[in-house]
Design a protein around this motif. Structure first.
Motif, PDB file in Angstrom:
ATOM      1  N   GLY A 164       0.793  -1.231   0.000  1.00  0.00           N
ATOM      2  CA  GLY A 164       0.000   0.000   0.000  1.00  0.00           C
ATOM      3  C   GLY A 164       0.821   1.274   0.000  1.00  0.00           C
ATOM      4  N   THR A 165       1.956   1.263  -0.619  1.00  0.00           N
ATOM      5  CA  THR A 165       2.818   2.435  -0.678  1.00  0.00           C
ATOM      6  C   THR A 165       2.234   3.512  -1.582  1.00  0.00           C
ATOM      7  N   ILE A 166       1.520   3.108  -2.618  1.00  0.00           N
ATOM      8  CA  ILE A 166       0.997   4.039  -3.617  1.00  0.00           C
ATOM      9  C   ILE A 166      -0.485   4.278  -3.375  1.00  0.00           C
ATOM     10  N   SER A 167      -0.875   5.546  -3.430  1.00  0.00           N
ATOM     11  CA  SER A 167      -2.275   5.924  -3.294  1.00  0.00           C
ATOM     12  C   SER A 167      -2.556   7.012  -4.313  1.00  0.00           C
ATOM     13  N   LEU A 168      -3.480   6.745  -5.231  1.00  0.00           N
ATOM     14  CA  LEU A 168      -3.792   7.775  -6.205  1.00  0.00           C
ATOM     15  C   LEU A 168      -5.278   8.052  -6.228  1.00  0.00           C
ATOM     16  N   THR A 169      -5.590   9.298  -6.539  1.00  0.00           N
ATOM     17  CA  THR A 169      -6.988   9.714  -6.682  1.00  0.00           C
ATOM     18  C   THR A 169      -7.156  10.310  -8.072  1.00  0.00           C
ATOM     19  N   LYS A 170      -8.348  10.132  -8.611  1.00  0.00           N
ATOM     20  CA  LYS A 170      -8.636  10.644  -9.951  1.00  0.00           C
ATOM     21  C   LYS A 170      -9.735  11.688  -9.865  1.00  0.00           C
ATOM     22  N   LYS A 171      -9.808  12.476 -10.902  1.00  0.00           N
ATOM     23  CA  LYS A 171     -10.906  13.442 -11.030  1.00  0.00           C
ATOM     24  C   LYS A 171     -11.481  13.297 -12.426  1.00  0.00           C
ATOM     25  N   MET A 172     -12.755  13.586 -12.546  1.00  0.00           N
ATOM     26  CA  MET A 172     -13.411  13.521 -13.846  1.00  0.00           C
ATOM     27  C   MET A 172     -13.375  14.906 -14.474  1.00  0.00           C
ATOM     28  N   VAL A 173     -12.907  14.975 -15.694  1.00  0.00           N
ATOM     29  CA  VAL A 173     -12.872  16.238 -16.427  1.00  0.00           C
ATOM     30  C   VAL A 173     -13.679  16.081 -17.698  1.00  0.00           C
ATOM     31  N   GLU A 174     -14.241  17.195 -18.133  1.00  0.00           N
ATOM     32  CA  GLU A 174     -15.032  17.165 -19.358  1.00  0.00           C
ATOM     33  C   GLU A 174     -14.158  17.643 -20.515  1.00  0.00           C
ATOM     34  N   LEU A 175     -14.140  16.871 -21.559  1.00  0.00           N
ATOM     35  CA  LEU A 175     -13.363  17.200 -22.747  1.00  0.00           C
ATOM     36  C   LEU A 175     -14.132  18.194 -23.610  1.00  0.00           C
ATOM     37  N   PRO A 176     -13.439  18.875 -24.540  1.00  0.00           N
ATOM     38  CA  PRO A 176     -14.134  19.853 -25.404  1.00  0.00           C
ATOM     39  C   PRO A 176     -15.280  19.251 -26.218  1.00  0.00           C
ATOM     40  N   ASP A 177     -15.203  17.948 -26.519  1.00  0.00           N
ATOM     41  CA  ASP A 177     -16.273  17.319 -27.296  1.00  0.00           C
ATOM     42  C   ASP A 177     -17.437  16.845 -26.432  1.00  0.00           C
TER      43      ASP A 177
END
Length: 165
Positions: free
Chosen positions: A80-93
């Motif tokens: 468990g050394t790595i912890s990542l979080t993501k975010k949702m982004v809206e693309l131009p299309d």
């Protein structure tokens, strides 16, 4: 009779083990010692290329990292050394896409097994060989890997229709 035989057998094994240990100790006693003169020899210090010191994200020449926030490195990390979080982004299309928000790496609990690097489908991770990572508190060993300012993707120009000839 059997117990006497076992007794002398175990004494013999003990003496053999003692002689073996003393042989190893005697050999190390006469082996010449090599002392590193660190930090005085920093200019000439040779660190092997394969030395694993700290996990880093790879960046391209435009300043973008290759990580797509798939989470495979996080799943494969054995402790468990790595912890990542993501975010949702809206693309131009109008489509939505997951992007990396935070990539946290705990250097203090890393076993340097390299499973994260070998299983990354985007080849976005590597180990640096910067070995000087001493700090006074364990909290400073938790590092944010995507700490550079995020470079925005330039919108691609719309295709231009060619006039018929």
């Amino acid at each position: 009779m059997s117990s006497i035989k076992e007794y002398f057998s175990s004494v013999g094994k003990g003496v053999k083990s003692l002689v073996t240990g003393m042989g190893v100790t005697g050999k190390e006693f006469v082996t010449p010692k090599i002392t590193e003169c660190y930090p005085e020899n920093r200019a000439t210090l040779q660190i092997p290329e394969r030395f694993r010191a700290e996990l880093t994200l790879k960046y391209d020449e435009e300043g973008r990292h290759k990580c797509i926030a798939c989470g495979i490195c996080q799943m494969n990390c054995p402790n468990g050394t790595i912890s990542l979080t993501k975010k949702m982004v809206e693309l131009p299309d109008g489509k939505k896409k997951a992007k990396l928000d935070k990539y946290l790496y705990d250097l203090g609990s890393c076993t340097f097994c390299m499973l994260c690097v070998t299983t990354c489908p985007q080849d976005a991770l590597e180990f640096s060989n910067d070995f000087e990572q001493a700090v006074f508190t364990r909290q400073k060993l938790v590092k944010l890997l995507n700490n550079r300012p995020e470079v925005e993707d330039a919108p691609k120009p719309a295709p231009v229709d060619k006039p018929a000839e």
